[in-house]
Design an enzyme around this catalytic site. Structure first.
Site, PDB file in Angstrom:
ATOM      1  NE  ARG A   1       7.859  -2.257   5.844  1.00  0.00           N
ATOM      2  CZ  ARG A   1       6.553  -2.042   5.989  1.00  0.00           C
ATOM      3  NH1 ARG A   1       5.794  -1.798   4.945  1.00  0.00           N
ATOM      4  NH2 ARG A   1       6.019  -2.077   7.176  1.00  0.00           N
TER       5      ARG A   1
ATOM      6  CE  LYS B   1      -2.230  -0.942   3.839  1.00  0.00           C
ATOM      7  NZ  LYS B   1      -1.604  -2.195   4.314  1.00  0.00           N
TER       8      LYS B   1
ATOM      9  NE  ARG C   1       2.491  -4.466  11.014  1.00  0.00           N
ATOM     10  CZ  ARG C   1       3.579  -4.402  10.250  1.00  0.00           C
ATOM     11  NH1 ARG C   1       4.723  -4.908  10.692  1.00  0.00           N
ATOM     12  NH2 ARG C   1       3.522  -3.833   9.081  1.00  0.00           N
TER      13      ARG C   1
HETATM   14  P1  ADP Z   1       0.952  -1.787   7.875  1.00  0.00           P
HETATM   15  O1  ADP Z   1      -0.195  -1.609   6.924  1.00  0.00           O
HETATM   16  O2  ADP Z   1       2.180  -2.303   7.226  1.00  0.00           O
HETATM   17  O3  ADP Z   1       0.584  -2.571   9.113  1.00  0.00           O
HETATM   18  P2  ADP Z   1       0.803   1.024   8.761  1.00  0.00           P
HETATM   19  O4  ADP Z   1       1.932   1.975   8.683  1.00  0.00           O
HETATM   20  O5  ADP Z   1      -0.397   1.272   7.911  1.00  0.00           O
HETATM   21  O6  ADP Z   1       1.444  -0.402   8.452  1.00  0.00           O
HETATM   22  O7  ADP Z   1       0.294   0.935  10.276  1.00  0.00           O
HETATM   23  C1  ADP Z   1       1.184   0.760  11.346  1.00  0.00           C
HETATM   24  C2  ADP Z   1       0.419   0.707  12.655  1.00  0.00           C
HETATM   25  O8  ADP Z   1      -0.268   1.957  12.879  1.00  0.00           O
HETATM   26  C3  ADP Z   1      -0.668  -0.346  12.763  1.00  0.00           C
HETATM   27  O9  ADP Z   1      -0.159  -1.609  13.129  1.00  0.00           O
HETATM   28  C4  ADP Z   1      -1.560   0.273  13.851  1.00  0.00           C
HETATM   29  O10 ADP Z   1      -0.993   0.113  15.125  1.00  0.00           O
HETATM   30  C5  ADP Z   1      -1.518   1.755  13.520  1.00  0.00           C
HETATM   31  N1  ADP Z   1      -2.589   2.156  12.579  1.00  0.00           N
HETATM   32  C6  ADP Z   1      -2.425   2.650  11.331  1.00  0.00           C
HETATM   33  N2  ADP Z   1      -3.598   2.915  10.752  1.00  0.00           N
HETATM   34  C7  ADP Z   1      -4.554   2.585  11.658  1.00  0.00           C
HETATM   35  C8  ADP Z   1      -5.976   2.620  11.649  1.00  0.00           C
HETATM   36  N3  ADP Z   1      -6.670   3.044  10.578  1.00  0.00           N
HETATM   37  N4  ADP Z   1      -6.641   2.194  12.762  1.00  0.00           N
HETATM   38  C9  ADP Z   1      -5.978   1.775  13.839  1.00  0.00           C
HETATM   39  N5  ADP Z   1      -4.631   1.697  13.922  1.00  0.00           N
HETATM   40  C10 ADP Z   1      -3.917   2.100  12.837  1.00  0.00           C
END
Ligand code: ADP
Length: 240
Positions: A131, A18, A185
């Site tokens: 990564r 993404k 995750r």
């Molecule tokens: P990835 O998609 O690789 O898990 P992100 O950078 O999108 O990585 O998200 C990292 C962390 O940030 C998530 O594991 C969560 O803790 C938090 N996070 C991000 N977006 C959200 C969301 N929309 N709702 C709740 N927690 C979020």
């Protein structure tokens, strides 16, 4: 404010690409990349109150509260650079977030379109473990043989992680890219986020599945761009 803004929602498991795609698609859509993960990590870096509140949650691979991310997104989409179109990366991630998003969008005449990047979980685990990120410009690298964008300089003495091709900063591994946290995750994704596929369908939101493991990141972004880019008069077939 524009009448119809497009919101491209990049949807998919952690490691499905993404973030990489969002960065590439900003040019296609003339839209800013809005990543809730990046916004949260920025607060953690700043060490402000919000950052202190969420630090341990991110480290554990859990989700932060819906209310918090809803508020962050709402503030961000009202900024000046987000008035043509937006690219959402990592939001919505739960059904209540999707409900809130639709309310936000209705009030602002924003039309959502979902791109679901589908990648096999084994591939995801492999990708996330390899990564690396530039802490300065956010460019993503992979140290895997099969990965895209390896840093030009890596594995050298004192700098085993490599340095950023663009600014020479020492690359880092994200704290939540360790095997146990990656598993957590993916569990969160399965339980809380995957049900949104049905939600999007039930709510009639335009939805496309894209194979996130076939082709280079550029080829994938070209596929996505052709799916979502509004047809401009210049693109339209001539009427005879
Ligand atoms: P990835 O998609 O690789 O898990 P992100 O950078 O999108 O990585 O998200 C990292 C962390 O940030 C998530 O594991 C969560 O803790 C938090 N996070 C991000 N977006 C959200 C969301 N929309 N709702 C709740 N927690 C979020």
């Amino acid at each position: 404010m524009n009448e119809d803004r497009t919101a491209l929602i990049l949807f998919g498991a952690p490691g499905s690409g993404k973030g990489t795609q969002a960065r590439q698609l900003t040019a296609c859509l003339h839209a800013p990349h809005i990543s809730t993960g990046d916004i949260l990590r920025h607060h953690i870096e700043l060490g402000d109150e919000l950052g202190r509140d969420v630090k341990s949650i991110l480290k554990a691979g859990m989700l932060v509260s819906d209310e918090l991310v809803d508020k962050l997104v709402e503030e961000r989409i009202d900024q000046a650079d987000a008035q043509e179109a937006i690219i959402l990366d990592g939001y919505p991630r739960t059904v209540p977030q999707a409900d809130e998003m639709l309310k936000m969008f209705a009030g602002r005449k924003i039309a959502p379109v979902v791109i679901h990047l589908k990648v096999d979980y084994n591939r995801v685990i492999e990708r996330l473990s390899g990564r690396r990120i530039c802490p300065v410009c956010g460019t993503l690298y992979s140290t895997l043989h099969s990965g895209s964008n390896p840093p030009k300089l890596e594995g050298i003495r004192d700098l085993p992680e490599g340095i950023c091709d663009l600014d020479g900063a020492r690359l880092i591994t994200r704290e939540d890219d360790s095997a146990p946290v990656i598993r957590r995750r993916l569990e969160e994704y399965d339980m809380q986020t995957k049900p949104l596929v049905e939600y999007f369908r039930d709510h009639g939101i335009p939805y496309h599945e894209v194979d996130g493991s076939q082709g280079t990141p550029l080829e994938i972004s070209e596929r996505i761009c052709s799916l979502v880019r509004p047809v401009t008069p210049a693109d339209a077939p001539a009427v005879r």
